[in-house]
Motif scaffolding. Structure first.
Motif, PDB file in Angstrom:
ATOM      1  N   ILE A  68      16.535 -15.319  32.772  1.00 30.92           N
ATOM      2  CA  ILE A  68      17.762 -15.693  33.513  1.00 30.92           C
ATOM      3  C   ILE A  68      17.624 -15.419  35.016  1.00 30.92           C
ATOM      4  CG2 ILE A  68      19.329 -15.417  31.542  1.00 30.92           C
ATOM      5  CD1 ILE A  68      20.141 -12.657  32.816  1.00 30.92           C
ATOM      6  N   ASN A  69      16.448 -14.952  35.423  1.00 35.55           N
ATOM      7  CA  ASN A  69      16.183 -14.714  36.851  1.00 35.55           C
ATOM      8  C   ASN A  69      17.066 -13.619  37.441  1.00 35.55           C
ATOM      9  OD1 ASN A  69      14.711 -15.290  39.159  1.00 35.55           O
ATOM     10  ND2 ASN A  69      16.229 -16.752  39.920  1.00 35.55           N
ATOM     11  N   LYS A  70      17.296 -12.567  36.655  1.00 37.55           N
ATOM     12  CA  LYS A  70      18.226 -11.511  37.096  1.00 37.55           C
ATOM     13  C   LYS A  70      17.619 -10.581  38.130  1.00 37.55           C
ATOM     14  CE  LYS A  70      21.947  -9.439  37.270  1.00 37.55           C
ATOM     15  NZ  LYS A  70      23.203 -10.074  37.603  1.00 37.55           N
ATOM     16  N   LYS A  71      16.312 -10.423  38.073  1.00 32.94           N
ATOM     17  CA  LYS A  71      15.602  -9.617  39.071  1.00 32.94           C
ATOM     18  C   LYS A  71      15.994  -8.134  39.071  1.00 32.94           C
ATOM     19  CE  LYS A  71      14.036 -13.228  42.194  1.00 32.94           C
ATOM     20  NZ  LYS A  71      13.944 -14.260  41.255  1.00 32.94           N
ATOM     21  N   SER A  72      16.302  -7.615  37.876  1.00 35.15           N
ATOM     22  CA  SER A  72      16.440  -6.159  37.739  1.00 35.15           C
ATOM     23  C   SER A  72      16.033  -5.813  36.311  1.00 35.15           C
ATOM     24  CB  SER A  72      17.871  -5.694  38.015  1.00 35.15           C
ATOM     25  OG  SER A  72      18.784  -6.417  37.236  1.00 35.15           O
ATOM     26  N   SER A  73      15.031  -4.947  36.164  1.00 30.78           N
ATOM     27  CA  SER A  73      14.546  -4.642  34.815  1.00 30.78           C
ATOM     28  C   SER A  73      15.497  -3.679  34.111  1.00 30.78           C
ATOM     29  CB  SER A  73      13.153  -4.013  34.896  1.00 30.78           C
ATOM     30  OG  SER A  73      13.265  -2.752  35.514  1.00 30.78           O
ATOM     31  N   LYS A  74      15.289  -3.553  32.803  1.00 28.99           N
ATOM     32  CA  LYS A  74      16.117  -2.620  32.024  1.00 28.99           C
ATOM     33  C   LYS A  74      16.018  -1.211  32.605  1.00 28.99           C
ATOM     34  CE  LYS A  74      16.444  -0.882  27.286  1.00 28.99           C
ATOM     35  NZ  LYS A  74      15.781  -0.905  25.973  1.00 28.99           N
ATOM     36  N   SER A  75      14.805  -0.771  32.917  1.00 28.55           N
ATOM     37  CA  SER A  75      14.655   0.605  33.421  1.00 28.55           C
ATOM     38  C   SER A  75      15.328   0.754  34.786  1.00 28.55           C
ATOM     39  CB  SER A  75      13.187   1.014  33.467  1.00 28.55           C
ATOM     40  OG  SER A  75      12.498   0.192  34.358  1.00 28.55           O
ATOM     41  N   GLU A  76      15.296  -0.284  35.612  1.00 24.56           N
ATOM     42  CA  GLU A  76      15.980  -0.207  36.923  1.00 24.56           C
ATOM     43  C   GLU A  76      17.498  -0.130  36.741  1.00 24.56           C
ATOM     44  OE1 GLU A  76      12.797  -2.614  39.724  1.00 24.56           O
ATOM     45  OE2 GLU A  76      14.300  -3.750  38.635  1.00 24.56           O
ATOM     46  N   LEU A  77      18.002  -0.881  35.772  1.00 25.57           N
ATOM     47  CA  LEU A  77      19.454  -0.849  35.520  1.00 25.57           C
ATOM     48  C   LEU A  77      19.887   0.546  35.069  1.00 25.57           C
ATOM     49  CD1 LEU A  77      19.671  -4.321  33.799  1.00 25.57           C
ATOM     50  CD2 LEU A  77      21.083  -3.634  35.754  1.00 25.57           C
ATOM     51  N   ILE A  78      19.074   1.163  34.209  1.00 22.70           N
ATOM     52  CA  ILE A  78      19.407   2.514  33.730  1.00 22.70           C
ATOM     53  C   ILE A  78      19.368   3.499  34.907  1.00 22.70           C
ATOM     54  CG2 ILE A  78      18.613   4.419  32.256  1.00 22.70           C
ATOM     55  CD1 ILE A  78      17.518   2.131  30.355  1.00 22.70           C
ATOM     56  N   GLU A  79      18.331   3.367  35.724  1.00 24.21           N
ATOM     57  CA  GLU A  79      18.197   4.278  36.872  1.00 24.21           C
ATOM     58  C   GLU A  79      19.380   4.094  37.851  1.00 24.21           C
ATOM     59  OE1 GLU A  79      14.421   3.749  38.876  1.00 24.21           O
ATOM     60  OE2 GLU A  79      15.043   5.190  40.442  1.00 24.21           O
ATOM     61  N   ALA A  80      19.769   2.841  38.074  1.00 22.06           N
ATOM     62  CA  ALA A  80      20.905   2.575  38.981  1.00 22.06           C
ATOM     63  C   ALA A  80      22.178   3.217  38.431  1.00 22.06           C
ATOM     64  CB  ALA A  80      21.094   1.066  39.162  1.00 22.06           C
TER      65      ALA A  80
END
Ligand code: SF4
Length: 298
Positions: A143-155
């Motif tokens: 979907i071209n979201k440009k944020s990985s699962k691990s980045e979302l958790i860290e954020a």
């Protein structure tokens, strides 16, 4: 003079009574399902223009402003100095202000230091709406979201630690009608939510939306993508709930967005997850309780 607005305007349902002010125009990302800002070129507004709009709002609303929502797409991208300038000015104008919020992309949060985030929170920019969509990395890429699962958790963890309330949105049906992909999307999204749990008990929010095809978006043009049907959406929601941990303290869950078929609400999911699961099961057996297709919208 009046407050500057460039249509179309979007805000989360919970910002219905907020003063809406542009800090940016459009969104710098282009997620394949999203048509919100495709008619606008992304720009960060000169800060003096945003401050002027706040002055205009003061003339109209006096001291009645309690909440401000900074638009557009990812207004949290603005440099912390800019956001602080806006927040400090707003506090001077509106003594009863208790919350400033904006949409944010995970990268907008990750590039800020804990100190910068804490200062924003202290200046009442204390809530952000984080676009999660899914915890499935393969789907995130598609979907071209440009944020990985691990980045979302860290954020999410960074936001919790700086006392900025996180309201994350997930998108049911984003994987289309393939049962395996739908299951993977639900399972990975539940896993991501489990890992977003704050270390200490505090309110945090997850809202579900349901995917709709928006004309002129890449997803709409993708002939391989087939929308999930209503029962498939409910099954996906059930799978999500089954994989959510029971101890997600402080998690406020909502599916009250206009795009959803079933409206669920919980003010602390650790207390009533099973009740919500029972509501999903009831709706699976009684589809007549679901929102009619014509009543849905984005
Ligand atoms: S979903 Fe959010 S980040 Fe993606 S294009 Fe739309 S507004 Fe921008």
């Amino acid at each position: 003079m009046s407050i500057f607005y460039k249509e179309p305007i979007f805000r989360p349902p919970s910002e219905a009574n907020s003063l809406l002010i542009h800090a940016t125009l459009g969104c710098q990302y282009d997620c394949s399902f999203c048509g919100m800002y495709i008619s606008k070129r992304f720009q960060v507004r000169p800060v003096h223009e945003t401050l002027k709009d706040l002055d205009e709002a003061k003339k109209t609303y006096g001291e009645n402003v309690r909440r401000i929502f900074l638009m557009d797409g990812n207004a949290f991208v603005c440099h912390p100095k800019v956001l602080n300038k806006i927040a400090v000015h707003a506090q001077k104008l509106f003594p009863n202000l208790n919350r400033i919020s904006s949409y944010a992309h995970a990268s907008d949060v990750l590039r800020r230091s804990p100190k910068d985030l804490k200062t924003l929170s202290d200046n009442k920019l204390n809530m952000v709406y984080l676009g999660i969509e899914t915890g499935d990395d393969a789907l995130i890429n598609s979907i071209n979201k440009k944020s990985s699962k691990s980045e979302l958790i860290e954020a999410a963890q960074k936001l919790h630690e700086s006392d900025i309330k996180m309201s994350g949105t997930i998108m049911l049906g984003l994987a289309g009608n393939d049962p395996k992909k739908s299951f993977q999307h639900a399972k990975e999204t539940a896993d991501l939510i489990n890992k977003m749990k704050p270390k200490t008990k505090k309110p945090w929010y997850i809202s579900a939306l349901t995917t709709m095809l928006v004309p002129n978006t890449p997803l709409h043009e993708d002939s391989d993508f087939k929308l999930q049907d209503t029962m498939g959406i409910l099954q996906e929601l059930k799978t999500l709930f089954m994989f959510l941990n029971d101890d997600l303290h402080g998690l406020i869950f909502r599916s009250n967005h206009a795009s959803n078929y079933l409206n669920l609400q919980s003010n602390d999911l650790s207390k009533n997850k099973n009740e919500l699961l029972a509501q999903i099961d009831y709706a699976l057996d009684h589809p007549e309780v679901l929102k009619a297709e014509w009543m849905r919208g984005l």
